[in-house]
Scaffold this motif. Structure first.
Motif, short mmCIF file in Angstrom:
data_model
loop_
_atom_site.label_atom_id
_atom_site.label_comp_id
_atom_site.label_asym_id
_atom_site.label_seq_id
_atom_site.Cartn_x
_atom_site.Cartn_y
_atom_site.Cartn_z
N THR A 26 0.83 -1.21 0.00
CA THR A 26 0.00 0.00 0.00
C THR A 26 0.86 1.26 0.00
O THR A 26 1.82 1.38 0.76
CB THR A 26 -0.91 0.02 1.23
N LEU A 27 0.49 2.19 -0.87
CA LEU A 27 1.12 3.49 -0.95
C LEU A 27 0.04 4.55 -0.87
O LEU A 27 -0.86 4.61 -1.71
CB LEU A 27 1.89 3.64 -2.27
N LEU A 28 0.09 5.38 0.17
CA LEU A 28 -0.88 6.45 0.37
C LEU A 28 -0.32 7.75 -0.19
O LEU A 28 0.77 8.19 0.19
CB LEU A 28 -1.18 6.61 1.86
N LEU A 29 -1.08 8.39 -1.08
CA LEU A 29 -0.70 9.69 -1.65
C LEU A 29 -1.54 10.77 -0.99
O LEU A 29 -2.77 10.69 -0.97
CB LEU A 29 -0.94 9.71 -3.16
N ILE A 30 -0.88 11.80 -0.45
CA ILE A 30 -1.58 12.87 0.26
C ILE A 30 -1.34 14.19 -0.46
O ILE A 30 -0.20 14.69 -0.49
CB ILE A 30 -1.10 12.99 1.72
N PRO A 31 -2.38 14.78 -1.05
CA PRO A 31 -2.22 16.06 -1.74
C PRO A 31 -2.26 17.22 -0.75
O PRO A 31 -2.73 17.08 0.39
CB PRO A 31 -3.43 16.10 -2.67
N THR A 45 -0.96 6.99 -11.39
CA THR A 45 -0.93 6.14 -12.58
C THR A 45 0.45 5.54 -12.78
O THR A 45 0.60 4.36 -13.15
CB THR A 45 -1.34 6.94 -13.82
N GLY A 46 1.49 6.32 -12.51
CA GLY A 46 2.85 5.84 -12.71
C GLY A 46 3.35 4.89 -11.65
O GLY A 46 4.45 4.33 -11.78
N LEU A 47 2.57 4.68 -10.60
CA LEU A 47 3.01 3.83 -9.50
C LEU A 47 2.14 2.60 -9.29
O LEU A 47 2.49 1.72 -8.51
CB LEU A 47 3.05 4.64 -8.20
N ARG A 48 1.01 2.51 -9.99
CA ARG A 48 0.08 1.41 -9.75
C ARG A 48 0.58 0.06 -10.25
O ARG A 48 0.01 -0.97 -9.89
CB ARG A 48 -1.28 1.73 -10.41
N ASP A 49 1.62 0.06 -11.06
CA ASP A 49 2.17 -1.23 -11.49
C ASP A 49 3.04 -1.86 -10.42
O ASP A 49 3.42 -3.03 -10.52
CB ASP A 49 2.96 -1.07 -12.79
N ARG A 50 3.32 -1.10 -9.34
CA ARG A 50 4.21 -1.60 -8.29
C ARG A 50 3.60 -1.51 -6.89
O ARG A 50 4.12 -2.12 -5.95
CB ARG A 50 5.53 -0.82 -8.30
N TYR A 51 2.52 -0.75 -6.77
CA TYR A 51 1.91 -0.51 -5.46
C TYR A 51 0.39 -0.53 -5.58
O TYR A 51 -0.17 -0.25 -6.65
CB TYR A 51 2.32 0.86 -4.90
N THR A 52 -0.25 -0.84 -4.47
CA THR A 52 -1.68 -0.56 -4.34
C THR A 52 -1.77 0.89 -3.91
O THR A 52 -1.52 1.23 -2.76
CB THR A 52 -2.34 -1.47 -3.30
#
Length: 286
Positions: A26-31, A45-52
């Motif tokens: 799991t990778l949480l992105l916080i804007p 989009t650029g990270l979904r191939d390696r992380y949820t």
């Protein structure tokens, strides 16, 4: 291509909108405010191939509606929301990336709830309380709030954008959102609806937050501080990030672009984010 699903999470005083897609840890992105998850859509989009990848709107912004009366929203409240969201996603800690005000959320999350964070990348957290001229910045941002009260959101945001760059005579150009996915264009409309809440309830509490650098320096969470290659040298975000890195005793990582680099240079930034987390994985395997 990774499908995403949209969900909501009830937290005290708000209902959080979040999106989940991809596979892996799991990778949480916080804007940062007054933006929302759309600001980091291309990065996701650029990270979904390696992380949820989980992206969300912080409380009071866009689709994360408050369920009580509006009030001052501080970084501790935003960090508690992030903790609850990570806990709702499973039993494992999450990788965390935060940009701007979202980086402040990530820093407080890592300092106060380290068991929920596997590693953190904080890109240009605007923390003027770390600067030697903090009193000047307190007065300056109070002036932005006062402009909002007397002249409205448009004039206040004009002043804020100039002020955050450290030069009231020069306003940095907005990124060309037409080059981003359609979701980013929709986000621009949502941002307009966020301005009153941001200026009235978020601006001052967030910019008067001081990260707990002692807890971060001695704590278990690896922290990477990102800076924009083309960020103005006198701007609050870059100066704050450099001050934070110095207090943590680490070298900052240079990201392409400026404060908005994770949106405007998402492909390159995604690789740098992954590289930071990959280094953590390598250490864990040893």
């Amino acid at each position: 291509m990774h499908d995403t699903r949209t969900q909501t999470l009830q937290v005290p005083g708000a209902r959080l909108h979040y999106e989940v897609g991809g596979s892996g840890p799991t990778l949480l992105l916080i804007p940062g405010g007054p933006a929302d998850a759309g600001a980091l859509a291309a990065l996701a989009t650029g990270l979904r191939d390696r992380y949820t990848v989980v992206s969300y709107d912080q409380r009071g912004f866009s689709r994360s509606a408050l369920t009580g009366p509006p009030r001052a929203q501080d970084v501790a409240t935003f960090a508690d929301d992030a903790r609850r969201l990570i806990a709702a996603l499973g039993d494992e800690p999450a990788y965390v990336f935060g940009n701007s005000g979202g980086a402040l959320t990530g820093l407080d999350l890592a300092a106060r709830h380290p068991g929920h964070v596997r590693a953190l990348v904080a890109h240009e957290p605007p923390a003027p309380e770390l600067l030697p001229d903090r009193a000047h910045w307190r007065a300056t941002f109070q002036g932005v709030h006062d402009t909002y009260v007397s002249e409205g959101a448009g004039a206040a945001m004009h002043q804020f954008v100039a002020t955050i760059e450290g030069d009231n005579d020069t306003i940095a150009p907005m990124p060309d959102f037409s080059q981003l996915p359609p979701e980013a264009m929709e986000m621009m409309g949502r941002i307009q609806g966020n301005l009153d809440h941001f200026l009235n309830h978020v601006l001052l509490p967030v910019l008067r937050f001081e990260p707990d650098t002692a807890a971060l320096r001695t704590g278990p969470v690896p922290v990477t501080v990102g800076i924009g290659t083309t960020s103005p040298a006198v701007g609050v975000p870059l100066r704050s990030a450099l001050a934070l890195a110095e207090r943590l005793g680490i070298e900052p990582v240079r990201f392409p672009g400026d404060h908005q680099g994770p949106a405007t240079d998402a492909v390159a930034c995604a690789e740098l984010v992954h590289d930071a987390f990959a280094r953590v994985k390598d250490v864990e395997r040893r």
